[in-house]
Design a protein around this motif. Sequence first.
Motif, PDB file in Angstrom:
ATOM      1  N   ASN A  32      77.696 -39.861 -21.580  1.00 26.33           N
ATOM      2  CA  ASN A  32      78.169 -38.527 -22.069  1.00 26.33           C
ATOM      3  C   ASN A  32      78.935 -38.330 -21.500  1.00 26.33           C
ATOM      4  N   TRP A  60      87.358 -43.028 -16.737  1.00 22.77           N
ATOM      5  CA  TRP A  60      86.939 -44.465 -17.158  1.00 22.77           C
ATOM      6  C   TRP A  60      86.321 -43.720 -18.409  1.00 22.77           C
ATOM      7  N   SER A  61      85.819 -43.480 -19.391  1.00 23.51           N
ATOM      8  CA  SER A  61      85.015 -43.287 -19.939  1.00 23.51           C
ATOM      9  C   SER A  61      83.692 -43.526 -20.439  1.00 23.51           C
ATOM     10  N   GLN A  62      82.886 -43.411 -20.142  1.00 25.73           N
ATOM     11  CA  GLN A  62      81.205 -44.388 -20.212  1.00 25.73           C
ATOM     12  C   GLN A  62      80.432 -44.381 -21.836  1.00 25.73           C
ATOM     13  N   ALA A  63      81.811 -44.268 -22.638  1.00 24.72           N
ATOM     14  CA  ALA A  63      80.949 -43.947 -23.796  1.00 24.72           C
ATOM     15  C   ALA A  63      81.167 -45.522 -24.715  1.00 24.72           C
ATOM     16  N   ASP A 108      81.503 -38.762 -18.697  1.00 22.03           N
ATOM     17  CA  ASP A 108      82.600 -40.057 -18.238  1.00 22.03           C
ATOM     18  C   ASP A 108      83.142 -40.569 -16.387  1.00 22.03           C
ATOM     19  N   HIS A 109      82.816 -41.160 -15.490  1.00 20.80           N
ATOM     20  CA  HIS A 109      83.136 -41.943 -15.022  1.00 20.80           C
ATOM     21  C   HIS A 109      84.847 -40.906 -15.153  1.00 20.80           C
ATOM     22  N   LYS A 127      93.383 -37.145 -20.894  1.00 24.32           N
ATOM     23  CA  LYS A 127      92.023 -36.295 -19.397  1.00 24.32           C
ATOM     24  C   LYS A 127      92.230 -37.312 -18.603  1.00 24.32           C
ATOM     25  N   ARG A 128      92.636 -37.939 -18.513  1.00 20.65           N
ATOM     26  CA  ARG A 128      92.284 -39.424 -17.023  1.00 20.65           C
ATOM     27  C   ARG A 128      93.928 -39.179 -15.766  1.00 20.65           C
ATOM     28  N   ASP A 168      92.055 -40.249 -23.935  1.00 17.45           N
ATOM     29  CA  ASP A 168      92.372 -41.120 -22.322  1.00 17.45           C
ATOM     30  C   ASP A 168      92.831 -40.735 -21.351  1.00 17.45           C
TER      31      ASP A 168
END
Lengths: 207, 326
Positions: free
Chosen positions: B278, B284-287, B280-281, A114-115, A111
Amino acid sequence: MALQLSNTQLKWLKVAIFVLALLPFARLVWGVATGAFTDPLAEITGISGEWALYFLCITLAVTPLRRLSGWNWLVKLRRMVGLFTFFYAFVHFIAFLWFDHFFDVAAMLADVVKRPFILVGFIAFVLLIPLAATSTNAIIKRLGGKRWQWLHRLIYLIGPLAILHYWWMKEGKSDFAQPILFGAIVAVLLALRVFWHFRRKPQAVRA
Amino acid sequence: MLFKRHPNGLDLPFPSEITPQEVYTGRRQFIARMAATAAVGGGVWEMANREAFAQTATGQKLAARANVALSTDEKQTPFKDAAGYNNFYEFGLDKGDPADNAHTLVTRPWTVRIEGEVKKPLTLDIDSLLKLAPLEERIYRLRCVEGWSMVIPWIGYSLSNLLKQVEPTGNAKFVEFTTLADRKQMPGLRSGVLDWPYVEGLRIDEAMHPLTLLTMGMYGQVLPNQNGAPVRLVVPWKYGFKSAKSIVRIRLVSRQPRTAWNDSAPREYGFYSNVNPNVDHPRWSQASERRIGETGLFQPKRKTLMFNGYDQVASLYTGMDLKRYY
């Protein structure tokens, strides 16, 4: 005239600030314990992040305030305020690691990489660690005042990084009122230092 | 069936049974003042306000037949959370703001205009809307783009019931929903966060899908103002913001309409915004998601399901790249 404080007064002021600085944390603990937060993770992350920023601003304000007011005792409060900056940043980081990723360090690092918004916040937090770690008198002595001071100038980098992190966080909702306010405060506090720095230099040359 | 059903499909109290607004707002202020005197500190003050709200804003009952086939049997989110934790920027940016501020919204009289690429444009008042089709209770999962979710028993009927009334023409490819924007009733409009009024949209086949619910109530009662009274949309396989609140106009159009969030941050909020673990925003991840009222500090988040678990809509997107059309 410059306001003077006796050692006893200073001691009590320190105690008072210590207790006050713990109130936001107490609110977090209370809110989680009583189930008062609808979305505890979001509250913990938000409140701790905001207070880390407040304390960062207060820490950065000490030197300009001292210079403008002549209250030299202010500098004796700075270490504690700085450590509270680290404390709330640490809570903020733990909220991210624990509640958001459930101690899955690999997922957290993925994370972070990636961000950009998380990366910037993460860097700011990592840079705070050496400052917190070198806050005891013994270490200051061992490092030597000059080197210690140079290390602690990292805060000039951490401030803008933290603001950028906050700015990007709010970007999605175009809700910039607070990032602008915090950004302006940090900008003024840093600009004052730059101003004083350059005003002093030519005089030094002339002397 | 949850409630006794009246012949007209409604179970509204007699006007004499309704507490007049001045009385209950008066009581709310009284309770808040009492709490303010007793309590110290911002947090406590906030909680006290929320409590006061919970005691006074119990709405009118609204009877509906349970639609079990379209309902989840997952544990429902407590009413106080669903009605106290809202994104409704017209009433403020914080989650508690809508519950605190939405009492200024006047939901009666209320009309909805349905127009555009239709043979029979219509203006319906809220009572006609309530009677247009039998009301159903459907317990849906709600997934917010911010990463939290709830389970809410909504009351309404498929939007298709309404759209069929106006007889869309062959040009009607999309449906645009416009929500109320009135500065007098909505303090949040003073902020420039979005370009008001709030506009959302669906493709016509999405709008006609049986799951798409025109919603007038929740938890056996009329919608609380902060949840989008008197009439809102609920599209359970899309992120929550696709479900427009306090709708005043529905327009059938030939081209994809602009939408408020897509205008404001196109990288973050696409037109489709299907719940998709699958994609992501950007930030942040949407998982996974935090189920409100369930995810304790020591309980991991739950995995987010494709289309929020509503697989029956998958065929709407056959052949579409949902990474591109997020």
